[in-house]
Write an enzyme that holds these catalytic residues in place. Structure first.
Site, PDB file in Angstrom:
ATOM      1  N   LYS A   1      48.546 -10.468  55.278  1.00  0.00           N
ATOM      2  CA  LYS A   1      49.746 -10.328  56.107  1.00  0.00           C
ATOM      3  C   LYS A   1      50.970 -10.764  55.321  1.00  0.00           C
ATOM      4  O   LYS A   1      50.964 -11.786  54.645  1.00  0.00           O
ATOM      5  CB  LYS A   1      49.627 -11.189  57.370  1.00  0.00           C
TER       6      LYS A   1
ATOM      7  N   GLY B   1      42.345  -5.886  46.438  1.00  0.00           N
ATOM      8  CA  GLY B   1      42.302  -4.431  46.469  1.00  0.00           C
ATOM      9  C   GLY B   1      43.553  -3.862  45.825  1.00  0.00           C
ATOM     10  O   GLY B   1      44.367  -4.599  45.250  1.00  0.00           O
TER      11      GLY B   1
ATOM     12  N   SER C   1      47.087  -5.491  47.231  1.00  0.00           N
ATOM     13  CA  SER C   1      47.386  -6.868  46.839  1.00  0.00           C
ATOM     14  C   SER C   1      47.473  -7.020  45.322  1.00  0.00           C
ATOM     15  O   SER C   1      48.281  -7.803  44.815  1.00  0.00           O
ATOM     16  CB  SER C   1      46.346  -7.837  47.423  1.00  0.00           C
TER      17      SER C   1
ATOM     18  N   THR D   1      37.028  -4.630  47.322  1.00  0.00           N
ATOM     19  CA  THR D   1      37.351  -3.958  48.578  1.00  0.00           C
ATOM     20  C   THR D   1      36.103  -3.272  49.098  1.00  0.00           C
ATOM     21  O   THR D   1      35.393  -2.611  48.335  1.00  0.00           O
ATOM     22  CB  THR D   1      38.470  -2.907  48.438  1.00  0.00           C
ATOM     23  N   ILE D   2      35.842  -3.425  50.377  1.00  0.00           N
ATOM     24  CA  ILE D   2      34.684  -2.724  50.929  1.00  0.00           C
ATOM     25  C   ILE D   2      34.901  -1.210  50.906  1.00  0.00           C
ATOM     26  O   ILE D   2      33.942  -0.438  50.958  1.00  0.00           O
ATOM     27  CB  ILE D   2      34.359  -3.189  52.372  1.00  0.00           C
ATOM     28  N   ASP D   3      36.171  -0.779  50.814  1.00  0.00           N
ATOM     29  CA  ASP D   3      36.468   0.652  50.809  1.00  0.00           C
ATOM     30  C   ASP D   3      36.101   1.326  49.488  1.00  0.00           C
ATOM     31  O   ASP D   3      35.993   2.548  49.429  1.00  0.00           O
ATOM     32  CB  ASP D   3      37.950   0.894  51.091  1.00  0.00           C
TER      33      ASP D   3
ATOM     34  N   HIS E   1      34.439  -5.700  61.723  1.00  0.00           N
ATOM     35  CA  HIS E   1      34.409  -6.735  60.697  1.00  0.00           C
ATOM     36  C   HIS E   1      33.009  -7.230  60.341  1.00  0.00           C
ATOM     37  O   HIS E   1      32.865  -8.049  59.426  1.00  0.00           O
ATOM     38  CB  HIS E   1      35.294  -7.906  61.117  1.00  0.00           C
TER      39      HIS E   1
END
Length: 360
Positions: free
Chosen positions: A79, A116, A119, A140-142, A284
């Site tokens: 954030k 990721g 960031s 990153t899980i992506d 999550h």
């Protein structure tokens, strides 16, 4: 062992499994091999903005038992852009110089950032502005960071999604239902295509391949005509409606979040096929839990390699996984090659070869 160094490490962006394994590997290599000092920075750039700086010196005892733990012992945040950070009075403030000053106050010779593409781009910009020595590790899980075949956290997320499909298979068959599994994937469909193939899905919808509801309905109706009255559908949260609209919801802070495409599909597939539909949103759970062996291995290799980059003064580079080994590349080169699912790639060809419907 060369010049004594004091390095920092932080985890930035969304959490995932395997981050603690990186922290452990960095500490072992830096302290155990080179005799350096390692400072773990709490809550990413927010820790560097705080006064006093929020950090802890890491030693082998502190990281001894964290290999198998999910999340990150240092905490993280996704954030607030440090270049336009939201203040309590509603204004925005450029906090980049505060972060640079935090680096100086810790007396760091180099910083390792785990993040990721978003960031890492911010951290690199700060490092360039302050002339900081920076090395990046992709997580990153992506799995959408460019150049690297794998990012930390992806394998665990796929394992969790695949296990969910395995479990849904039996209840779908028991009740003659169409089970829809909505998985994460902010922009890319890597989790959906990998878990869908591994979990025996009948339909896989990813943002990289346009779909029509008619094509999905036809696949389910073919099953019904063959006497098989259940189907498994995997959909990435980034998939749009048939009209091209992104499905989102707003939290109590007014933040717009991806999610809801599973229910959108359920309502329409129920109408066109007459089948009873149910939706499972993993959310999550894909970020949490014990990291898989592969994520621990990749994380450990990345951590050791990142420290070695600092020892060799190869700054502004990111460690990557290519052809069974760690290779380092310029950060800008990695961030300049976004890694979506290739519609002509091996996994898509495999899915088609298995008669999995991709919606097109």
């Amino acid at each position: 062992m060369g010049e004594h160094k004091r390095i920092g490490i932080l985890t930035s962006g969304g959490d995932c499994a395997g981050l603690n394994a990186v922290i452990r590997a960095v500490t072992h290599r830096a302290v155990g091999t080179y005799g350096w000092d390692v400072m773990g920075i709490y809550r990413a750039t927010q820790g560097l903005m705080s006064r006093p700086v929020q950090a802890i010196e890491l030693d082998l005892d502190k990281v001894d038992s964290i290999l198998t733990k999910g999340g990150t012992m240092l905490g993280t945040t996704n954030k607030g852009n440090p270049f336009a950070f939201p203040m309590p009075d509603g204004t925005f403030h450029d906090c980049s110089e505060d972060i640079i000053e935090g680096y100086r106050q810790l007396g760091l010779d180099a910083l390792i950032g785990i993040g990721g593409d978003g960031s890492l781009a911010i951290l690199r910009k700060i490092a360039q502005q302050g002339n900081l020595n920076f090395v990046a590790i992709p997580k990153t899980i992506d799995n959408d960071v460019g150049i690297t075949e794998r990012s930390i956290g992806f394998d665990t997320a796929v394992n969790i999604a695949t296990e969910a499909l395995d479990r849904l298979h039996f209840t779908a068959a028991s009740h003659d239902r169409v089970m829809i599994l909505e998985v994460m994937g902010r922009d890319a469909g890597h989790i959906a295509i990998s878990a869908g193939i591994a979990g025996g899905a009948d339909v896989i919808l990813i943002p990289e391949i346009p779909y029509t509801l008619d094509n999905v309905c036809r696949k389910i109706q073919e099953h019904q005509a063959q006497g098989r009255n259940f189907s498994l559908v995997v959909v990435s949260e980034a998939v749009c409606t048939e009209q091209g609209e992104t499905v989102t919801w707003s939290d109590r802070f007014g933040e717009c979040r991806l999610g809801g495409i599973g229910q959108y599909l359920a309502d329409r597939l129920s109408t066109c096929t007459g089948a009873e539909t149910r939706v499972t949103v993993l959310g999550h759970t894909q970020r949490g839990g014990i990291p898989s062996p592969l994520d621990r291995l990749i994380a450990s290799a990345f951590g050791v390699a990142a420290v070695d980059l600092i020892a060799d003064e190869k700054y502004d580079h990111m460690v990557t996984w290519q052809q069974r080994q760690v290779v380092y590349v310029p950060i800008q080169e990695a961030l300049g090659h976004y890694q979506a699912v290739d519609p002509q790639g091996t996994l898509v060809k495999t899915a088609r070869g298995l008669q999995i419907c991709l919606g097109d």
